[in-house]
Design a protein around this motif. Structure first.
Motif, PDB file in Angstrom:
ATOM      1  N   ARG A  30       6.434  -4.595  -4.399  1.00  0.00           N
ATOM      2  CA  ARG A  30       6.439  -3.839  -3.148  1.00  0.00           C
ATOM      3  C   ARG A  30       6.059  -2.409  -3.500  1.00  0.00           C
ATOM      4  O   ARG A  30       6.753  -1.755  -4.258  1.00  0.00           O
ATOM      5  CB  ARG A  30       7.825  -3.871  -2.511  1.00  0.00           C
ATOM      6  N   HIS A  76      -6.167   7.316   5.916  1.00  0.00           N
ATOM      7  CA  HIS A  76      -6.661   6.425   4.876  1.00  0.00           C
ATOM      8  C   HIS A  76      -7.368   7.230   3.788  1.00  0.00           C
ATOM      9  O   HIS A  76      -8.163   8.117   4.093  1.00  0.00           O
ATOM     10  CB  HIS A  76      -7.631   5.389   5.454  1.00  0.00           C
ATOM     11  N   THR A  81       6.033   0.606   3.168  1.00  0.00           N
ATOM     12  CA  THR A  81       5.481  -0.220   2.093  1.00  0.00           C
ATOM     13  C   THR A  81       4.152  -0.801   2.546  1.00  0.00           C
ATOM     14  O   THR A  81       3.944  -1.076   3.735  1.00  0.00           O
ATOM     15  CB  THR A  81       6.445  -1.359   1.704  1.00  0.00           C
ATOM     16  N   LEU A  82       3.272  -0.980   1.585  1.00  0.00           N
ATOM     17  CA  LEU A  82       1.940  -1.497   1.891  1.00  0.00           C
ATOM     18  C   LEU A  82       1.993  -2.991   2.156  1.00  0.00           C
ATOM     19  O   LEU A  82       2.849  -3.707   1.625  1.00  0.00           O
ATOM     20  CB  LEU A  82       0.998  -1.221   0.723  1.00  0.00           C
ATOM     21  N   HIS A  83       1.052  -3.461   2.946  1.00  0.00           N
ATOM     22  CA  HIS A  83       0.909  -4.882   3.222  1.00  0.00           C
ATOM     23  C   HIS A  83       0.574  -5.596   1.909  1.00  0.00           C
ATOM     24  O   HIS A  83      -0.157  -5.052   1.073  1.00  0.00           O
ATOM     25  CB  HIS A  83      -0.214  -5.089   4.246  1.00  0.00           C
ATOM     26  N   PRO A  84       1.084  -6.809   1.691  1.00  0.00           N
ATOM     27  CA  PRO A  84       0.803  -7.535   0.445  1.00  0.00           C
ATOM     28  C   PRO A  84      -0.691  -7.691   0.143  1.00  0.00           C
ATOM     29  O   PRO A  84      -1.088  -7.659  -1.023  1.00  0.00           O
ATOM     30  CB  PRO A  84       1.466  -8.892   0.663  1.00  0.00           C
ATOM     31  N   LYS A  85      -1.532  -7.840   1.156  1.00  0.00           N
ATOM     32  CA  LYS A  85      -2.971  -7.964   0.903  1.00  0.00           C
ATOM     33  C   LYS A  85      -3.547  -6.672   0.342  1.00  0.00           C
ATOM     34  O   LYS A  85      -4.443  -6.695  -0.490  1.00  0.00           O
ATOM     35  CB  LYS A  85      -3.710  -8.359   2.190  1.00  0.00           C
ATOM     36  N   THR A  86      -3.033  -5.529   0.786  1.00  0.00           N
ATOM     37  CA  THR A  86      -3.481  -4.246   0.259  1.00  0.00           C
ATOM     38  C   THR A  86      -3.033  -4.084  -1.187  1.00  0.00           C
ATOM     39  O   THR A  86      -3.797  -3.620  -2.039  1.00  0.00           O
ATOM     40  CB  THR A  86      -2.945  -3.085   1.126  1.00  0.00           C
ATOM     41  N   HIS A 110       0.820   5.716   5.666  1.00  0.00           N
ATOM     42  CA  HIS A 110       1.491   5.696   6.964  1.00  0.00           C
ATOM     43  C   HIS A 110       2.982   5.950   6.795  1.00  0.00           C
ATOM     44  O   HIS A 110       3.775   5.015   6.722  1.00  0.00           O
ATOM     45  CB  HIS A 110       1.272   4.361   7.679  1.00  0.00           C
ATOM     46  N   LYS A 141      -2.467  -6.474  -3.291  1.00  0.00           N
ATOM     47  CA  LYS A 141      -3.304  -7.379  -4.085  1.00  0.00           C
ATOM     48  C   LYS A 141      -4.673  -6.758  -4.342  1.00  0.00           C
ATOM     49  O   LYS A 141      -5.208  -6.847  -5.448  1.00  0.00           O
ATOM     50  CB  LYS A 141      -3.448  -8.717  -3.357  1.00  0.00           C
ATOM     51  N   THR A 145       4.594   1.538  -2.199  1.00  0.00           N
ATOM     52  CA  THR A 145       4.286   2.490  -1.140  1.00  0.00           C
ATOM     53  C   THR A 145       2.918   3.092  -1.464  1.00  0.00           C
ATOM     54  O   THR A 145       2.405   2.921  -2.575  1.00  0.00           O
ATOM     55  CB  THR A 145       5.338   3.612  -1.067  1.00  0.00           C
TER      56      THR A 145
END
Length: 73
Positions: free
Chosen positions: A6, A30, A49-54, A45, A56, A8
């Protein structure tokens, strides 16, 4: 496949900069980083926490440009 960490946005930014990525520009909330031909966009933002796809995308970009090594962070 192991679980992704996880992260940020500031943590992802630190990893990218440590791996040799340079901040090209920012547009709104961004930030765009690049190393060679590889480009990564990280959304900032409010400490979320960042989205898991980001996450990855960030980790794959670091592995791809660093010869398979993710720097300890």
């Amino acid at each position: 496949m192991p679980k992704l960490p996880r992260l940020t946005a500031p943590e992802a930014e630190a990893m990218l900069l440590k791996a040799g990525f340079a901040r090209l520009r920012s547009k709104g909330s961004h930030r765009i980083y690049a190393k060679g031909l590889r480009r990564v966009v990280v959304p900032f933002h409010g400490g979320a926490t960042l989205h898991p796809k980001t996450v990855k995308q960030v980790l794959e970009a670091i592995e791809e440009t660093s010869g398979g090594q993710i720097p300890p962070g």
